[in-house]
Write an enzyme that holds these catalytic residues in place. Structure first.
Site, PDB file in Angstrom:
ATOM      1  N   LYS A   1      -2.946  -1.173  15.560  1.00  0.00           N
ATOM      2  CA  LYS A   1      -2.397  -0.388  16.669  1.00  0.00           C
ATOM      3  C   LYS A   1      -3.421  -0.259  17.777  1.00  0.00           C
ATOM      4  O   LYS A   1      -4.622  -0.166  17.520  1.00  0.00           O
ATOM      5  CB  LYS A   1      -2.017   1.007  16.174  1.00  0.00           C
ATOM      6  CG  LYS A   1      -0.709   1.007  15.429  1.00  0.00           C
ATOM      7  CD  LYS A   1      -0.102   2.387  15.346  1.00  0.00           C
ATOM      8  CE  LYS A   1       1.246   2.263  14.656  1.00  0.00           C
ATOM      9  NZ  LYS A   1       1.350   3.069  13.466  1.00  0.00           N
TER      10      LYS A   1
ATOM     11  N   GLU B   1       0.819  -1.222   0.000  1.00  0.00           N
ATOM     12  CA  GLU B   1       0.000   0.000   0.000  1.00  0.00           C
ATOM     13  C   GLU B   1       0.853   1.273   0.000  1.00  0.00           C
ATOM     14  O   GLU B   1       2.072   1.212   0.201  1.00  0.00           O
ATOM     15  CB  GLU B   1      -0.937   0.003   1.215  1.00  0.00           C
ATOM     16  CG  GLU B   1      -0.197  -0.006   2.541  1.00  0.00           C
ATOM     17  CD  GLU B   1      -0.891   0.806   3.633  1.00  0.00           C
ATOM     18  OE1 GLU B   1      -1.330   1.939   3.368  1.00  0.00           O
ATOM     19  OE2 GLU B   1      -0.948   0.297   4.771  1.00  0.00           O
TER      20      GLU B   1
HETATM   21  N1  PSU Z   1      -2.341   1.892  10.781  1.00  0.00           N
HETATM   22  C1  PSU Z   1      -1.003   1.993  10.878  1.00  0.00           C
HETATM   23  N2  PSU Z   1      -0.309   2.601   9.869  1.00  0.00           N
HETATM   24  C2  PSU Z   1      -0.926   3.110   8.761  1.00  0.00           C
HETATM   25  C3  PSU Z   1      -2.343   2.994   8.673  1.00  0.00           C
HETATM   26  C4  PSU Z   1      -3.015   2.375   9.691  1.00  0.00           C
HETATM   27  O1  PSU Z   1      -0.437   1.538  11.854  1.00  0.00           O
HETATM   28  O2  PSU Z   1      -0.244   3.669   7.881  1.00  0.00           O
HETATM   29  C5  PSU Z   1      -3.050   3.510   7.449  1.00  0.00           C
HETATM   30  C6  PSU Z   1      -3.382   2.340   6.492  1.00  0.00           C
HETATM   31  O3  PSU Z   1      -3.218   2.773   5.149  1.00  0.00           O
HETATM   32  C7  PSU Z   1      -4.858   2.113   6.776  1.00  0.00           C
HETATM   33  C8  PSU Z   1      -5.333   3.504   7.057  1.00  0.00           C
HETATM   34  O4  PSU Z   1      -5.553   1.516   5.699  1.00  0.00           O
HETATM   35  O5  PSU Z   1      -4.294   4.095   7.813  1.00  0.00           O
HETATM   36  C9  PSU Z   1      -6.642   3.512   7.823  1.00  0.00           C
HETATM   37  O6  PSU Z   1      -7.150   4.813   7.884  1.00  0.00           O
HETATM   38  P1  PSU Z   1      -8.629   5.051   8.428  1.00  0.00           P
HETATM   39  O7  PSU Z   1      -8.605   4.639   9.873  1.00  0.00           O
HETATM   40  O8  PSU Z   1      -8.890   6.521   8.264  1.00  0.00           O
HETATM   41  O9  PSU Z   1      -9.534   4.185   7.616  1.00  0.00           O
END
Ligand code: PSU
Ligand code: MN
Length: 307
Positions: free
Chosen positions: A158, A12
């Site tokens: 996390k 990604e």
């Molecule tokens: N968690 C991490 N590192 C990240 C992300 C999540 O530890 O870089 C990123 C990933 O790309 C994930 C996104 O798909 O954040 C999720 O964002 P949201 O919670 O806004 O959907």
């Protein structure tokens, strides 16, 4: 969109644009591609360049997404916007899984998935008049996992998220959660969360067998393979809780919501926990890419074997 030769592995780009600071992000993105190639698989980093959804960014395109500030974070609902307006964008787990599956890729490696955000008690109390609106912030990664049949390799999620609620969501929507060499759902910086996974797998072949069974049954969901951070890089759990508490409180007082919430929390946690969390983050990403490449190879072997 092109179709990929086996064994291919998707990566990604939100982790590049929003998850890690420059220049660590660029070095990491290129290093992950190298690790995948060394393991005998073909890397395909996913992102959006001038409105084109690209599965297999060039080195120059990866550099562009790593260097350019404020690249748009593209989750599912942002796809028509970036395409119609010909914008650049970094794909999240949701959009990377979606694009990779459409390109014929069966395995995808990342760091941590999005999930159900924690909601502070104070926020809940203050907003009781909007009971209909009071739902938690749930990442688009989760419904994507429920509807896209691809193996997603990650280090769990996390602890900025509500991990029990995230696992409940996955259960409700039929996403099988695999512990790779573990019986517990890993919590990104920590190898354990105290929460059980659905099944443990100790080899790439076992993961490949689970995925084949899932496909044979016609189940639409992803297979979520969770790999604990390498032991040498694990952070003390107590230290994380303090930093997470502070980051969540700051997000609330500053009114950070929506798509900005996850990048805000990620950036604050890494500022508050320093070098050690950055090193853990890089180590688990590299480890996940290596494991995922082995799984991709095991799946490809199976396919040849069946012919
Ligand atoms: N968690 C991490 N590192 C990240 C992300 C999540 O530890 O870089 C990123 C990933 O790309 C994930 C996104 O798909 O954040 C999720 O964002 P949201 O919670 O806004 O959907
Ligand atoms: Mn969200």
């Amino acid at each position: 969109m092109i179709s990929y030769p086996f064994p291919a592995l998707a990566l990604e780009s939100t982790v590049i644009s929003h998850g890690l600071p420059y220049p660590h992000n660029l070095r990491l993105a290129l290093r992950l591609e190298e690790i995948v190639r060394e393991a005998g698989a073909e890397p395909a980093t996913v992102g959006v360049i001038a409105g084109e959804i690209i599965v297999g960014l060039s080195r120059e395109q990866i550099e562009h997404l790593a260097i350019t500030p404020n690249v748009r974070k593209v989750s599912r609902r942002d796809l028509p916007i970036v395409v119609a307006r010909k914008l650049d964008g970094a794909t999240t787990v949701a959009t990377t899984a979606w694009a990779a599956h459409r390109a014929g890729i069966q395995v995808f490696a990342t760091g941590g998935i999005g999930g159900v955000h924690r909601i502070s008690t104070e926020y809940a109390i203050r907003n009781t008049q909007y009971t209909n609106l009071l739902s938690t912030d749930i990442s688009a990664d989760l419904p994507e996992l429920a509807q896209t049949p691809i193996i997603v390799v990650c280090a769990g999620a996390k602890a900025i998220l509500d991990l029990p609620a995230t696992l409940e969501w996955l259960e409700t929507h039929g996403v099988t959660v695999v512990g790779y060499g573990t019986d517990e759902f890993p919590a990104f910086y920590n190898r354990s969360s105290g929460l059980p996974v659905d099944v443990r797998a100790d080899t790439p072949e076992e993961v490949a067998a689970l995925f084949r069974a899932q496909r044979a049954l016609g189940l639409p969901a992803a297979l979520l393979v969770t790999v604990p951070v390498p032991p040498a890089f694990e952070l003390p759990a107590g230290q994380m809780e303090t930093a997470i508490g502070q980051a969540l409180a700051e997000a609330e007082t500053q009114g950070v919501r929506g798509k900005a919430l996850t990048p805000f929390l990620l950036a604050r946690i890494s500022e508050l926990t320093g070098e050690a969390s950055l090193r853990a983050n890089l180590a688990l990403l590299e480890n996940n890419a290596a494991v995922a490449a082995q799984i991709a190879a095991a799946l490809a072997c199976g396919i040849i074997g069946q012919r």
